[in-house]
Design an enzyme around this catalytic site. Structure first.
Site, mmCIF file in Angstrom:
data_model
loop_
_atom_site.group_PDB
_atom_site.id
_atom_site.type_symbol
_atom_site.label_atom_id
_atom_site.label_comp_id
_atom_site.label_asym_id
_atom_site.label_seq_id
_atom_site.Cartn_x
_atom_site.Cartn_y
_atom_site.Cartn_z
ATOM 1 N N HIS A 124 0.738 -1.002 0.080
ATOM 2 C CA HIS A 124 -0.086 0.044 -0.175
ATOM 3 C C HIS A 124 0.824 1.210 0.248
ATOM 4 C CE1 HIS A 124 -3.169 2.677 1.046
ATOM 5 N NE2 HIS A 124 -3.972 1.831 0.741
ATOM 6 N N ASP A 131 -7.827 -5.507 0.035
ATOM 7 C CA ASP A 131 -8.422 -6.310 -0.897
ATOM 8 C C ASP A 131 -7.777 -7.820 -0.756
ATOM 9 O OD1 ASP A 131 -9.726 -4.348 -2.404
ATOM 10 O OD2 ASP A 131 -7.793 -3.603 -3.176
#
Ligand code: ACO
Length: 443
Positions: free
Chosen positions: A320, A377
Site C-alpha cells: 500500500h 483487497d
C-alpha cells in the site's frame, strides 16, 4: 530540504535552492509550513515558482498533499484509520453503512430523526427512471459491470437536472447523496441480472440498505432471498471499510474532475473509472483470480512467493502506498471472513492459500524490507465470493462502498472558498524547437 520547524517553532521551512543555471536565482528562501491537526507537517510550495522560478516534481504524488481535508485521517506507520475522528474499528463494529455515509458527508453522526429522514429519502430514490431501463438494453450482455456503472451514474445526472445546479446546499446534497447511494445499488443489481439473462428484481422499500441490495441481486421471481444475519453484517462491514480512504487514486480523480466545477454525478462517475484498475479497486478481483490460479495449478505458495521476489509478478492484495505496518481494514476483514465461513459452515480453499501466502510473506525479508502487508483487497474477495457475488462485480461492490467518500470529498471541495481548478505542471523532456519537415522531404 527538510523543514526547519517543529510544533510550536516558527512555521516556515528554509529551503536552499541551487542557482546559476537556467537563469534561476540561487538562494535560501522561506516557505510556510502547514501543520495538520494530527501534527503532520507540510511545506506549502504554492508560491515557490513565483518566488524562485522552481517547480516541484513528485510522480505518483507520494510526497505531495493535494489539499487540506477534514474527512479521513490515516497514519500509515501506526495502521490508524479514522473517519471524522472515529476509529474504523468502532464504526465497523457498531454502526450501519448509512450512518457512516452521513458521518463522512455531513461531518457528524446523525441523530435518530435525521437518520430516519435520510433512510426515507434512500427508499424514495431506489427505483430507476423508466428511461434508464433503455440504457441497459443498449449494453451488450457481456459488457463489464464497471463500464455500465460509470456510464449509468453519469446518465443519472440527465434525469436530475435540479441536482446539477451550482447552488448545491445541504438539502440538495442530501437528495443527491440519496439518489447516488440508492441508484448505484439498483444499477449494480440490474447489470448483474442482465448479464445472467434474468428478470430484474425491483427494489423493496421495506428493506434496509444492505438487505435490499441482496434482495435485488439474489431474489428470483419464484423464490425470495432471505440472507442470514451474518451475511448482512459482513456486507455492512465491507461497505463501511471501503467508504473512504482520503486522497487515493479514485478520490483524487473525483476531486480533480470536481475542481473544474463538474457536477457530482460526472465527478463520481469518473471515480468509478479510476477505481477499476488492478492497482486500485480492481485488486479485489485480481486477488481471487491469483488464488484461483494457484489452487487450480496446485502450486506451492513458497514457489509463488519466490516468483514474486523474482519480480515475475506482483502479489495482488499486498502493499500500500500509505500503510507501512498493517492495513487496519485487512485485519477486520480477515476476522469477518473467518466468522462468516464458520457461521455458514463452509470452508474455502482460497482462504487457506491466502493465509499461507500471508504467513510466508510476513516473515520474508523481501516483504519486510519493502513494508508490504496484506491490504483491504486481500481478504475482501473471499467475503464477496462467500456471499455469492460474481467475480466481475467485486469492484462494483467496492464502488458502492466508496460512493459516500467520493461525495464527501466532492462537497468538501465544492464548499472550499479557496478552490482552484486542479492543473499540475510538468517537466518537459521532449524535443527542442525544430522546423516543420514537408511530407516529400521525410525519410
Ligand atoms: N508484490 C510484490 N512486490 C511489490 C508489491 C506486491 N504487491 N507491491 C510493491 N512491491 C515492491 C515493488 O516491486 C517495489 O520493489 P523495488 O523497490 O524492489 O522496486 C517496492 O515494493 C515498492 O513498490 P511501488 O510499486 O513503488 O509501491 P507503490 O506505493 O507505488 O504501489 C501499490 C502501491 C500499487 C498498492 C503496490 O503495492 C501494488 O501494486 N500492490 C498490488 C496491487 C494491490 O493490491 N492494489 C490494491 C491497493 S489498496 C487499494 O487501492 C484499495
Amino acid at each position: 530540504m527538510p523543514p526547519t520547524t517543529a510544533p510550536g517553532a516558527a512555521e516556515v521551512a528554509r529551503v536552499q535552492l541551487p542557482g546559476a543555471h537556467a537563469g534561476l536565482p540561487g538562494s535560501e528562501i522561506e516557505l510556510p509550513v502547514v501543520i495538520g491537526s494530527e501534527d503532520e507537517h507540510a511545506v506549502d510550495v504554492g508560491r515557490l515558482r513565483d518566488r524562485s522560478g522552481y517547480i516541484t516534481l513528485d510522480p505518483g504524488f507520494g510526497n505531495t498533499a493535494a489539499c487540506k481535508s477534514a474527512i479521513t485521517y490515516i497514519d500509515g506507520e501506526e495502521g490508524i484509520l479514522r473517519y471524522r475522528g472515529y476509529p474504523i474499528e468502532e464504526l465497523a463494529e457498531s454502526s450501519s453503512f448509512v450512518e457512516v455515509a452521513m458521518l463522512l458527508i455531513f461531518g457528524e453522526l446523525p441523530s435518530k430523526e435525521r437518520l430516519e429522514r435520510f433512510r426515507g429519502m434512500l427508499t424514495d430514490e431506489q427505483l430507476l427512471h423508466e428511461g434508464m431501463r433503455y440504457h441497459f438494453e443498449g449494453f451488450p450482455s457481456h459488457g463489464h459491470p464497471m463500464a455500465m456503472l460509470s456510464a449509468m451514474i453519469n446518465a443519472c445526472g440527465c434525469y436530475h437536472p435540479e441536482l446539477l445546479s451550482s447552488e448545491m446546499d445541504e438539502e440538495r446534497l442530501l437528495r443527491a447523496t440519496a439518489t447516488l447511494m440508492s441508484k448505484v445499488c439498483t444499477i449494480a443489481a440490474f447489470s448483474y441480472k442482465m448479464t445472467m439473462g434474468r428478470r430484474m428484481e425491483y427494489p423493496d422499500p421495506s428493506l434496509s440498505y444492505c438487505r435490499n441490495f441482496l434482495h435485488m441481486m439474489f431474489s428470483k421471481p419464484h423464490r425470495r432471498y432471505e440472507p442470514p444475519l451474518q451475511v448482512v453484517r459482513a456486507l455492512t462491514k465491507f461497505l463501511i471499510l471501503h467508504a473512504d480512504h482520503e486522497q487515493n487514486c479514485s478520490t483524487s480523480t473525483v476531486r480533480m474532475v470536481g475542481s473544474s466545477g463538474a457536477n457530482v454525478f460526472a465527478s463520481v462517475s469518473s471515480g468509478v473509472c479510476a477505481l477499476w484498475g488492478p492497482l486500485h479497486g480492481g485488486a479485489n478481483m485480481a486477488v481471487i483470480e491469483m488464488l484461483q490460479q494457484i489452487h487450480a495449478g496446485g502450486d506451492d505458495p513458497r514457489t509463488v512467493v519466490a516468483k514474486v521476489k523474482d519480480k515475475k509478478f506482483r502479489l495482488m492484495g499486498f502493499g500500500h502506498r500509505v500503510y507501512k505496518n498493517f492495513d487496519p481494514r485487512a485485519k477486520i476483514l480477515e476476522q469477518t471472513c473467518s466468522e462468516l465461513l464458520d457461521v455458514l459452515g463452509v470452508s474455502d480453499p482460497l482462504l487457506d492459500i491466502a493465509r499461507e501466502l500471508a504467513g510466508i510473506a510476513l516473515t520474508d525479508d523481501y516483504f519486510l524490507e519493502r513494508k508490504l502487508y496484506p491490504n483491504v483487497d486481500f481478504y475482501s474477495g473471499i467475503i464477496l465470493r462467500t456471499i455469492g457475488i460474481p467475480l466481475n462485480m467485486y469492484t462494483v461492490m467496492f464502488s458502492i462502498g466508496r460512493v459516500p467518500g467520493w461525495i464527501a470529498h466532492w462537497y468538501e471541495l465544492f464548499r472550499d472558498p479557496d478552490r482552484r481548478i486542479a492543473r499540475p505542471r510538468q517537466v518537459y523532456v521532449g524535443s527542442g524547437k525544430r522546423p516543420y519537415v514537408p511530407m516529400d522531404a521525410r525519410g
